[in-house]
Design a protein around this motif. Structure first.
Motif, PDB file in Angstrom:
ATOM      1  N   PHE A 152       9.800  15.825  -8.927  1.00 27.96           N
ATOM      2  CA  PHE A 152      10.149  15.146 -10.174  1.00 27.96           C
ATOM      3  C   PHE A 152       8.877  14.962 -10.984  1.00 27.96           C
ATOM      4  O   PHE A 152       7.772  14.951 -10.462  1.00 27.96           O
ATOM      5  CB  PHE A 152      10.887  13.820  -9.923  1.00 27.96           C
ATOM      6  N   ARG A 153       9.048  14.841 -12.277  1.00 31.29           N
ATOM      7  CA  ARG A 153       7.918  14.788 -13.208  1.00 31.29           C
ATOM      8  C   ARG A 153       6.989  13.628 -12.868  1.00 31.29           C
ATOM      9  O   ARG A 153       7.426  12.506 -12.680  1.00 31.29           O
ATOM     10  CB  ARG A 153       8.440  14.660 -14.639  1.00 31.29           C
ATOM     11  N   ALA A 154       5.695  13.927 -12.819  1.00 28.14           N
ATOM     12  CA  ALA A 154       4.665  12.929 -12.545  1.00 28.14           C
ATOM     13  C   ALA A 154       4.020  12.499 -13.856  1.00 28.14           C
ATOM     14  O   ALA A 154       4.141  13.195 -14.871  1.00 28.14           O
ATOM     15  CB  ALA A 154       3.602  13.526 -11.614  1.00 28.14           C
ATOM     16  N   PRO A 155       3.319  11.386 -13.873  1.00 21.12           N
ATOM     17  CA  PRO A 155       2.573  10.990 -15.072  1.00 21.12           C
ATOM     18  C   PRO A 155       1.595  12.101 -15.468  1.00 21.12           C
ATOM     19  O   PRO A 155       1.025  12.776 -14.613  1.00 21.12           O
ATOM     20  CB  PRO A 155       1.822   9.730 -14.632  1.00 21.12           C
ATOM     21  N   TYR A 156       1.409  12.286 -16.757  1.00 21.64           N
ATOM     22  CA  TYR A 156       0.640  13.423 -17.277  1.00 21.64           C
ATOM     23  C   TYR A 156      -0.786  13.502 -16.749  1.00 21.64           C
ATOM     24  O   TYR A 156      -1.332  14.593 -16.597  1.00 21.64           O
ATOM     25  CB  TYR A 156       0.625  13.408 -18.805  1.00 21.64           C
ATOM     26  N   SER A 157      -1.419  12.384 -16.450  1.00 25.59           N
ATOM     27  CA  SER A 157      -2.825  12.405 -16.039  1.00 25.59           C
ATOM     28  C   SER A 157      -3.025  12.266 -14.527  1.00 25.59           C
ATOM     29  O   SER A 157      -4.149  12.137 -14.065  1.00 25.59           O
ATOM     30  CB  SER A 157      -3.599  11.307 -16.767  1.00 25.59           C
ATOM     31  N   LEU A 158      -1.943  12.349 -13.763  1.00 30.50           N
ATOM     32  CA  LEU A 158      -2.057  12.239 -12.307  1.00 30.50           C
ATOM     33  C   LEU A 158      -2.810  13.439 -11.752  1.00 30.50           C
ATOM     34  O   LEU A 158      -2.472  14.589 -12.036  1.00 30.50           O
ATOM     35  CB  LEU A 158      -0.670  12.172 -11.656  1.00 30.50           C
ATOM     36  N   GLU A 159      -3.842  13.153 -10.967  1.00 28.37           N
ATOM     37  CA  GLU A 159      -4.559  14.217 -10.265  1.00 28.37           C
ATOM     38  C   GLU A 159      -4.005  14.401  -8.859  1.00 28.37           C
ATOM     39  O   GLU A 159      -3.760  15.506  -8.421  1.00 28.37           O
ATOM     40  CB  GLU A 159      -6.050  13.914 -10.200  1.00 28.37           C
ATOM     41  N   ARG A 160      -3.832  13.258  -8.140  1.00 32.99           N
ATOM     42  CA  ARG A 160      -3.323  13.329  -6.774  1.00 32.99           C
ATOM     43  C   ARG A 160      -2.989  11.920  -6.277  1.00 32.99           C
ATOM     44  O   ARG A 160      -3.456  10.939  -6.818  1.00 32.99           O
ATOM     45  CB  ARG A 160      -4.341  13.970  -5.845  1.00 32.99           C
ATOM     46  N   TYR A 161      -2.196  11.883  -5.229  1.00 32.21           N
ATOM     47  CA  TYR A 161      -1.958  10.639  -4.511  1.00 32.21           C
ATOM     48  C   TYR A 161      -3.018  10.552  -3.421  1.00 32.21           C
ATOM     49  O   TYR A 161      -3.332  11.546  -2.771  1.00 32.21           O
ATOM     50  CB  TYR A 161      -0.553  10.609  -3.919  1.00 32.21           C
ATOM     51  N   THR A 162      -3.587   9.364  -3.219  1.00 38.07           N
ATOM     52  CA  THR A 162      -4.669   9.223  -2.246  1.00 38.07           C
ATOM     53  C   THR A 162      -4.271   8.432  -1.005  1.00 38.07           C
ATOM     54  O   THR A 162      -4.894   8.596   0.039  1.00 38.07           O
ATOM     55  CB  THR A 162      -5.898   8.548  -2.885  1.00 38.07           C
ATOM     56  N   ASN A 163      -3.232   7.591  -1.111  1.00 35.36           N
ATOM     57  CA  ASN A 163      -2.880   6.738   0.012  1.00 35.36           C
ATOM     58  C   ASN A 163      -1.468   6.191  -0.175  1.00 35.36           C
ATOM     59  O   ASN A 163      -1.071   5.865  -1.287  1.00 35.36           O
ATOM     60  CB  ASN A 163      -3.875   5.568   0.091  1.00 35.36           C
ATOM     61  N   VAL A 164      -0.728   6.104   0.916  1.00 33.90           N
ATOM     62  CA  VAL A 164       0.567   5.418   0.908  1.00 33.90           C
ATOM     63  C   VAL A 164       0.331   4.055   1.538  1.00 33.90           C
ATOM     64  O   VAL A 164      -0.019   3.953   2.709  1.00 33.90           O
ATOM     65  CB  VAL A 164       1.642   6.202   1.677  1.00 33.90           C
ATOM     66  N   LYS A 165       0.491   3.004   0.738  1.00 32.36           N
ATOM     67  CA  LYS A 165       0.253   1.639   1.209  1.00 32.36           C
ATOM     68  C   LYS A 165       1.471   1.030   1.879  1.00 32.36           C
ATOM     69  O   LYS A 165       1.351   0.243   2.814  1.00 32.36           O
ATOM     70  CB  LYS A 165      -0.155   0.750   0.038  1.00 32.36           C
ATOM     71  N   GLN A 166       2.655   1.366   1.350  1.00 27.49           N
ATOM     72  CA  GLN A 166       3.881   0.740   1.867  1.00 27.49           C
ATOM     73  C   GLN A 166       5.063   1.669   1.680  1.00 27.49           C
ATOM     74  O   GLN A 166       5.180   2.348   0.654  1.00 27.49           O
ATOM     75  CB  GLN A 166       4.131  -0.566   1.123  1.00 27.49           C
ATOM     76  N   TRP A 167       5.935   1.676   2.667  1.00 28.40           N
ATOM     77  CA  TRP A 167       7.201   2.403   2.618  1.00 28.40           C
ATOM     78  C   TRP A 167       8.295   1.420   2.971  1.00 28.40           C
ATOM     79  O   TRP A 167       8.242   0.770   4.014  1.00 28.40           O
ATOM     80  CB  TRP A 167       7.188   3.566   3.619  1.00 28.40           C
ATOM     81  N   ASP A 168       9.259   1.281   2.084  1.00 30.51           N
ATOM     82  CA  ASP A 168      10.360   0.354   2.329  1.00 30.51           C
ATOM     83  C   ASP A 168      11.672   1.021   1.937  1.00 30.51           C
ATOM     84  O   ASP A 168      12.192   0.818   0.842  1.00 30.51           O
ATOM     85  CB  ASP A 168      10.154  -0.943   1.551  1.00 30.51           C
ATOM     86  N   ASN A 169      12.162   1.886   2.821  1.00 34.80           N
ATOM     87  CA  ASN A 169      13.461   2.540   2.649  1.00 34.80           C
ATOM     88  C   ASN A 169      13.675   3.115   1.241  1.00 34.80           C
ATOM     89  O   ASN A 169      14.668   2.826   0.591  1.00 34.80           O
ATOM     90  CB  ASN A 169      14.591   1.587   3.024  1.00 34.80           C
ATOM     91  N   GLY A 170      12.742   3.903   0.789  1.00 37.76           N
ATOM     92  CA  GLY A 170      12.876   4.563  -0.505  1.00 37.76           C
ATOM     93  C   GLY A 170      11.950   4.034  -1.576  1.00 37.76           C
ATOM     94  O   GLY A 170      11.799   4.644  -2.631  1.00 37.76           O
ATOM     95  N   TYR A 171      11.350   2.901  -1.321  1.00 36.14           N
ATOM     96  CA  TYR A 171      10.422   2.313  -2.287  1.00 36.14           C
ATOM     97  C   TYR A 171       9.001   2.485  -1.757  1.00 36.14           C
ATOM     98  O   TYR A 171       8.699   2.065  -0.643  1.00 36.14           O
ATOM     99  CB  TYR A 171      10.734   0.838  -2.512  1.00 36.14           C
ATOM    100  N   LEU A 172       8.152   3.137  -2.553  1.00 34.31           N
ATOM    101  CA  LEU A 172       6.777   3.425  -2.155  1.00 34.31           C
ATOM    102  C   LEU A 172       5.781   2.656  -3.002  1.00 34.31           C
ATOM    103  O   LEU A 172       5.948   2.549  -4.217  1.00 34.31           O
ATOM    104  CB  LEU A 172       6.473   4.909  -2.348  1.00 34.31           C
ATOM    105  N   VAL A 173       4.754   2.152  -2.359  1.00 31.97           N
ATOM    106  CA  VAL A 173       3.574   1.626  -3.039  1.00 31.97           C
ATOM    107  C   VAL A 173       2.450   2.566  -2.630  1.00 31.97           C
ATOM    108  O   VAL A 173       2.188   2.735  -1.432  1.00 31.97           O
ATOM    109  CB  VAL A 173       3.254   0.172  -2.618  1.00 31.97           C
ATOM    110  N   VAL A 174       1.834   3.206  -3.621  1.00 30.44           N
ATOM    111  CA  VAL A 174       0.823   4.223  -3.346  1.00 30.44           C
ATOM    112  C   VAL A 174      -0.410   4.008  -4.209  1.00 30.44           C
ATOM    113  O   VAL A 174      -0.360   3.311  -5.229  1.00 30.44           O
ATOM    114  CB  VAL A 174       1.377   5.644  -3.612  1.00 30.44           C
ATOM    115  N   ASP A 175      -1.510   4.609  -3.774  1.00 29.88           N
ATOM    116  CA  ASP A 175      -2.695   4.708  -4.618  1.00 29.88           C
ATOM    117  C   ASP A 175      -2.698   6.104  -5.211  1.00 29.88           C
ATOM    118  O   ASP A 175      -2.435   7.089  -4.498  1.00 29.88           O
ATOM    119  CB  ASP A 175      -3.979   4.494  -3.809  1.00 29.88           C
ATOM    120  N   ALA A 176      -2.987   6.193  -6.497  1.00 25.76           N
ATOM    121  CA  ALA A 176      -2.998   7.467  -7.196  1.00 25.76           C
ATOM    122  C   ALA A 176      -4.273   7.603  -8.001  1.00 25.76           C
ATOM    123  O   ALA A 176      -4.756   6.638  -8.591  1.00 25.76           O
ATOM    124  CB  ALA A 176      -1.780   7.567  -8.120  1.00 25.76           C
TER     125      ALA A 176
END
Length: 100
Positions: free
Chosen positions: A35-59
């Motif tokens: 799915f479309r990512a924000p235009y200036s996203l280079e990469r995801y660096t870390n997954v902080k939390q996974w809660d049944n479909g909800y992600l908190v990540v560092d980008a």
């Protein structure tokens, strides 16, 4: 976009998150959802939390030298693709960055 859905004999408890060519990619078993990512996203660096479909990540974004915290809710994306989100997400216990 979904390549195919998971089959029972290829089940695992880990999914993978990455970015490529302006898209966020979520992969689980044989399913590859883009799915479309924000235009200036280079990469995801870390997954902080996974809660049944909800992600908190560092980008990492082009406009910032430090990673920023982001939030991804997969349930509405899956539902828009006519995928039963509850059934699809239930076996996933963790998410890792595929290409940090």
């Amino acid at each position: 976009m979904v390549s195919s859905l998971n089959s029972p004999k290829q089940m695992t408890d880990t999914a993978y998150l990455s970015s490529e060519n302006g898209f966020t990619v979520f992969e689980y078993c044989k399913a590859r959802i883009r799915f479309r990512a924000p235009y200036s996203l280079e990469r995801y660096t870390n997954v902080k939390q996974w809660d049944n479909g909800y992600l908190v990540v560092d980008a990492k974004y082009k406009h910032n030298t430090e990673p920023e915290e982001e939030y991804i809710d997969l349930a509405p994306i899956l539902n828009d693709l006519y995928i039963d989100a509850d059934h699809f997400l239930q076996p996933i216990k963790k998410v890792e960055v595929a290409h940090a």
